[in-house]
Design a protein around this motif. Structure first.
Motif, PDB file in Angstrom:
ATOM      1  N   ILE A 155      -5.935   3.622   1.222  1.00 41.78           N
ATOM      2  CA  ILE A 155      -5.396   2.262   1.171  1.00 41.78           C
ATOM      3  C   ILE A 155      -5.027   1.769   2.579  1.00 41.78           C
ATOM      4  CG2 ILE A 155      -3.536   0.820   0.239  1.00 41.78           C
ATOM      5  CD1 ILE A 155      -5.592   1.666  -1.830  1.00 41.78           C
ATOM      6  N   MET A 156      -4.427   2.655   3.389  1.00 40.58           N
ATOM      7  CA  MET A 156      -4.065   2.221   4.749  1.00 40.58           C
ATOM      8  C   MET A 156      -5.311   1.874   5.556  1.00 40.58           C
ATOM      9  SD  MET A 156      -0.787   4.449   5.910  1.00 40.58           S
ATOM     10  CE  MET A 156      -1.298   6.053   5.415  1.00 40.58           C
ATOM     11  N   ASN A 157      -6.357   2.669   5.403  1.00 38.11           N
ATOM     12  CA  ASN A 157      -7.593   2.363   6.127  1.00 38.11           C
ATOM     13  C   ASN A 157      -8.200   1.048   5.653  1.00 38.11           C
ATOM     14  OD1 ASN A 157      -7.428   4.609   7.712  1.00 38.11           O
ATOM     15  ND2 ASN A 157      -8.884   5.827   6.541  1.00 38.11           N
ATOM     16  N   LEU A 158      -8.139   0.830   4.335  1.00 34.98           N
ATOM     17  CA  LEU A 158      -8.668  -0.420   3.788  1.00 34.98           C
ATOM     18  C   LEU A 158      -7.911  -1.611   4.381  1.00 34.98           C
ATOM     19  CD1 LEU A 158     -10.348  -2.028   1.644  1.00 34.98           C
ATOM     20  CD2 LEU A 158      -8.447  -1.675   0.073  1.00 34.98           C
ATOM     21  N   LEU A 159      -6.577  -1.517   4.428  1.00 30.72           N
ATOM     22  CA  LEU A 159      -5.776  -2.621   4.961  1.00 30.72           C
ATOM     23  C   LEU A 159      -6.117  -2.879   6.424  1.00 30.72           C
ATOM     24  CD1 LEU A 159      -2.350  -1.824   3.276  1.00 30.72           C
ATOM     25  CD2 LEU A 159      -3.735  -3.854   2.893  1.00 30.72           C
ATOM     26  N   ARG A 160      -6.309  -1.807   7.173  1.00 32.68           N
ATOM     27  CA  ARG A 160      -6.646  -1.997   8.585  1.00 32.68           C
ATOM     28  C   ARG A 160      -8.029  -2.611   8.774  1.00 32.68           C
ATOM     29  NH1 ARG A 160      -4.488   2.644  12.622  1.00 32.68           N
ATOM     30  NH2 ARG A 160      -6.662   2.576  13.165  1.00 32.68           N
ATOM     31  N   ASP A 161      -8.966  -2.159   7.938  1.00 33.91           N
ATOM     32  CA  ASP A 161     -10.321  -2.733   8.025  1.00 33.91           C
ATOM     33  C   ASP A 161     -10.310  -4.225   7.709  1.00 33.91           C
ATOM     34  OD1 ASP A 161     -11.260  -0.281   8.642  1.00 33.91           O
ATOM     35  OD2 ASP A 161     -12.079   0.174   6.652  1.00 33.91           O
ATOM     36  N   LEU A 162      -9.561  -4.592   6.669  1.00 35.83           N
ATOM     37  CA  LEU A 162      -9.520  -5.999   6.267  1.00 35.83           C
ATOM     38  C   LEU A 162      -8.891  -6.852   7.365  1.00 35.83           C
ATOM     39  CD1 LEU A 162      -8.452  -5.564   2.546  1.00 35.83           C
ATOM     40  CD2 LEU A 162     -10.688  -6.286   3.373  1.00 35.83           C
ATOM     41  N   GLN A 163      -7.872  -6.283   8.017  1.00 34.07           N
ATOM     42  CA  GLN A 163      -7.226  -7.024   9.102  1.00 34.07           C
ATOM     43  C   GLN A 163      -8.203  -7.277  10.242  1.00 34.07           C
ATOM     44  OE1 GLN A 163      -3.886  -5.121  11.304  1.00 34.07           O
ATOM     45  NE2 GLN A 163      -2.888  -7.067  10.952  1.00 34.07           N
ATOM     46  N   GLU A 164      -8.979  -6.243  10.555  1.00 34.12           N
ATOM     47  CA  GLU A 164      -9.952  -6.387  11.627  1.00 34.12           C
ATOM     48  C   GLU A 164     -10.991  -7.454  11.281  1.00 34.12           C
ATOM     49  OE1 GLU A 164     -12.349  -2.825  13.231  1.00 34.12           O
ATOM     50  OE2 GLU A 164     -10.209  -2.455  13.537  1.00 34.12           O
ATOM     51  N   ARG A 165     -11.413  -7.445   9.998  1.00 34.38           N
ATOM     52  CA  ARG A 165     -12.467  -8.366   9.593  1.00 34.38           C
ATOM     53  C   ARG A 165     -11.986  -9.804   9.519  1.00 34.38           C
ATOM     54  NH1 ARG A 165     -14.911  -6.212   4.420  1.00 34.38           N
ATOM     55  NH2 ARG A 165     -14.570  -4.283   5.557  1.00 34.38           N
ATOM     56  N   TYR A 166     -10.783 -10.037   8.994  1.00 39.41           N
ATOM     57  CA  TYR A 166     -10.341 -11.400   8.729  1.00 39.41           C
ATOM     58  C   TYR A 166      -9.258 -11.906   9.660  1.00 39.41           C
ATOM     59  CZ  TYR A 166     -13.008 -10.761   4.504  1.00 39.41           C
ATOM     60  OH  TYR A 166     -14.015 -10.528   3.629  1.00 39.41           O
ATOM     61  N   GLY A 167      -8.711 -11.031  10.500  1.00 35.82           N
ATOM     62  CA  GLY A 167      -7.654 -11.475  11.392  1.00 35.82           C
ATOM     63  C   GLY A 167      -6.373 -11.864  10.676  1.00 35.82           C
ATOM     64  N   VAL A 168      -6.159 -11.318   9.489  1.00 39.74           N
ATOM     65  CA  VAL A 168      -4.947 -11.649   8.750  1.00 39.74           C
ATOM     66  C   VAL A 168      -3.761 -10.904   9.388  1.00 39.74           C
ATOM     67  CG1 VAL A 168      -5.465  -9.837   7.067  1.00 39.74           C
ATOM     68  CG2 VAL A 168      -3.899 -11.648   6.433  1.00 39.74           C
ATOM     69  N   ALA A 169      -2.603 -11.542   9.359  1.00 39.39           N
ATOM     70  CA  ALA A 169      -1.399 -10.882   9.892  1.00 39.39           C
ATOM     71  C   ALA A 169      -0.686 -10.175   8.748  1.00 39.39           C
ATOM     72  CB  ALA A 169      -0.482 -11.923  10.520  1.00 39.39           C
ATOM     73  N   TYR A 170      -0.048  -9.051   9.055  1.00 39.94           N
ATOM     74  CA  TYR A 170       0.727  -8.340   8.042  1.00 39.94           C
ATOM     75  C   TYR A 170       2.186  -8.272   8.446  1.00 39.94           C
ATOM     76  CZ  TYR A 170      -3.672  -6.286   6.216  1.00 39.94           C
ATOM     77  OH  TYR A 170      -4.912  -6.075   5.686  1.00 39.94           O
TER      78      TYR A 170
END
Lengths: 324, 328
Positions: free
Chosen positions: B201-216
């Motif tokens: 799950i942590m890797n998924l969240l990081r990948d999505l951030q890289e792809r979409y530039g979303v802030a967490y």
């Protein structure tokens, strides 16, 4: 170290659950021994059988679905599995005791803490009268509760989580047991409180020569507290090692993968290794090694036969075909 | 809402936010006898594509801060700005847009998904309420979302109970992603999951951030998780941020005694690691009646005379590294 007899020896323990969908082998042939004053860690994910191992040792497997169908649990040479219920009641709390995860559910909310402590003392010592209250206060100060004289009149809800867990600890050690099983005992506590509690358990162990079994999913607790470690997967112990050897040279692919998938406080990791898939359902275990479907090193033999124990170092064993 | 949004790259900025909960007494006549200062003057900002983490023990106000950003709780005082615009001044149209741009993933995927809805409807609900989509578009979108989080497209017809914990958290992430938000609040996103699933799950969240530039905005108590996931960290104690710094700086050079104690209490990753032993005495005091001066002084091993009298303020001791402590 002089050769000592183990306090607790578990041999080929098997606890099965009989359900509509089939037999769930929650604990499937677990063996280990525990020396006086030693701390053993049992690590595994949920459903790996670590808690059920503890409950089987205590004779508290949920009935009627669950049953310990085989093996021996030798406490000072006596097989606990052969004891009657009333004999077990004498043993639990006096010789072997357990601390659970959530202190709010293990304490009775409608009695004061003192009441619950005195109750256990009375059960165990057949003692009466004023002496009991003093002993209860003494126990509370042993677990480092500030102003035990007033705290003894508190109800559990008037205490914080850390303090409640200390009270549970006080009840646990009140019978001067030889073996303490801590089942995720610090999981619900905050970081600094958890640290205090682990420190307390260490001190109690030093003073009383208690043997402790830590059941946990956290390698950090293992690294901090344990002398030896057993890693469980799908009801079996897949690796057994002294703590340093396990961290320096994890031999079973599951242990190795699990360690690489845990983030690290002490350094930055570039990318965590993620184990694919999920642990298997225990009623539909694959033939052969249960980790085979998720294992990166899987080969033909793994799918057909359960691996034998392979010695990879001094007191270090792992069940894996790759190691032969 | 773009008039002054370009001036700053911060997706969200929180300025001196406070949240006081009244405490009342009496059965017939309720009188307010005090306030719990759950959040007491917190400021930070999160840039696009970055993760800011709030760490601290239970009761330190990290979740309340997140709830104010999600607008579940109205701040008692202080300003929360989204892309430069004060939330309190947004008109209803802009406010709707804000709600769509800020999403959340919660700790427990067993209670955050409606057990009576199919996963497809759960994921698509925010999208269908906020955007006009044809049936075909909706189906396509659902498939791409499921694929994005690593689920099969046919699994959209299943119910939540048919999934494991890790998969449910993936569903919650797909739902949060559906509106292409600018910010996702992650409240303990992995602590309910099994160890071997957390990394997925942590890797998924990081990948999505890289792809979409979303802030967490990540709320977590596990320091290892925080170190792996975040760019910047704020350490909270009794409603205040006591130290904030970029992740590497905070972990290698913690300055506030509380941060030091937290790191010293973090369980080691190897048995040979010996930490500086900082055992805090006692527990977190009641936020109803916090200690005078620095709220940490009764537990602080380095306490000075003035700590009980004067309130320390955040000072920038190094670039981007702010500490609120009289020692410096």
């Amino acid at each position: 170290m002089a050769k000592q007899a183990p306090v607790l020896e578990v041999q080929d323990l098997r606890t099965y659950f009989y359900t509509r969908t089939g037999v769930v082998k929650a604990v499937d042939g677990v063996s280990f021994s525990l020396m006086p004053g030693e701390t053993l860690g049992i690590v595994g994910e949920s459903g790996s059988g670590k808690s059920m191992t503890a409950l089987s040792i205590m004779g508290l497997v949920p009935k009627p679905a669950g049953k310990t169908v085989g093996g021996k649990v030798l406490l000072d040479g006596e097989d606990l599995l052969q004891k009657s219920n009333s004999e077990m009641r004498q043993i639990r709390g006096r010789k072997i005791c357990m601390i659970l995860q959530d202190p709010m559910t293990s304490l009775n909310p409608v009695y004061t803490v003192g009441n619950q402590l005195i109750e256990t003392l009375r059960m165990r010592e057949d003692a009466r009268g004023h002496g009991l209250k003093e002993r209860a206060i003494d126990l509370l100060s042993k677990v480092k509760i500030a102003s035990p004289e007033t705290r003894i009149g508190n109800y559990p809800h008037q205490m914080s989580g850390g303090m409640r867990q200390r009270v549970v600890g006080a009840i646990a050690i009140s019978g001067s047991p030889k073996v303490l099983i801590a089942d995720e005992a610090t999981t619900s506590l905050d970081a600094t409180i958890q640290y205090q509690y682990l420190q307390l358990l260490r001190e109690l162990q030093k003073d009383t020569g208690l043997s402790i079994i830590f059941i946990t999913h956290d390698f950090g607790i293992v690294a901090k507290m344990c002398d030896r470690v057993a890693v469980m997967y799908a009801g079996k112990m897949v690796e057994f090692a002294p703590v340093r050897d396990l961290f320096n040279k994890p031999s079973h692919p599951y242990t190795e993968a699990l360690m690489r998938s845990v983030p690290n406080v002490d350094e930055e990791v570039d990318k965590l290794y993620a184990i694919e898939g999920q642990p298997p359902a225990l009623d539909k275990l694959p033939v052969g090694c249960p980790f085979a479907p998720r294992c990166p090193y899987v080969f033909d033999r793994c799918l057909h036969e359960y691996p034998t124990s392979v010695t990879v170092g001094e007191n270090h064993h792992a069940h894996c075909w790759k190691l032969i | 809402m773009s008039q002054n949004g370009a001036a700053t790259s911060a997706v969200i900025s929180v300025e001196n936010a406070q949240k006081y909960f009244p405490v009342s007494k009496g059965v017939v006549v309720r009188t307010t006898i005090g306030h719990v200062k759950a959040v007491d003057g917190v400021s930070f900002e999160i840039k696009q594509g970055e993760t800011f983490s709030l760490v601290g023990e239970s009761g330190c106000g990290k979740t309340t801060t997140a709830r104010m950003i999600l607008q579940v709780e109205k701040p008692t005082a202080g300003i929360i700005k989204f892309q430069g615009n004060d939330l309190a001044t947004l008109r209803s149209e802009q406010y709707r847009e804000y709600r769509a741009s800020v999403q959340a993933v919660f700790q427990d995927p067993w209670s955050s998904l409606n057990p009576r809805m199919r996963v497809g409807s759960i994921i698509m609900e925010p999208l269908l309420t906020n955007r006009k989509l044809s049936k075909g578009e909706a189906k396509e979108k659902l498939e791409s979302l499921l694929e994005e989080v690593g689920l099969h497209s046919f699994q959209g017809d299943y119910y939540p109970h048919e999934f494991s914990g890790g998969q449910r958290q993936r569903i919650a992430i797909a739902r949060a992603l559906s509106l292409q938000p600018k910010l996702i609040v992650l409240d303990e996103p992995v602590s309910a999951l099994d160890v071997s699933i957390r990394a997925q799950i942590m890797n998924l969240l990081r990948d999505l951030q890289e792809r979409y530039g979303v802030a967490y905005l990540l709320i977590a108590h596990n320091l290892a998780t925080v170190r792996y996931m975040s760019h910047n960290v704020g350490v909270m104690y009794l409603g205040k941020i006591v130290e904030t710094a970029p992740t590497h700086e905070l972990f290698t050079n913690p300055m506030h005694p509380y941060t030091k104690a937290l790191i010293s209490a973090a369980l080691p990753s190897h048995p040979d690691i010996q930490r500086e032993d900082i055992v805090l005495s006692g527990e977190i005091p009641s936020p109803l009646n916090p200690p005078s001066g620095c709220a940490f002084h009764p537990r602080c091993p380095f306490v000075l005379d003035r700590c009980s009298k004067e309130l320390p303020v955040l000072k920038e001791l190094k670039p981007q590294h702010e500490v609120s402590c009289h020692l410096y």
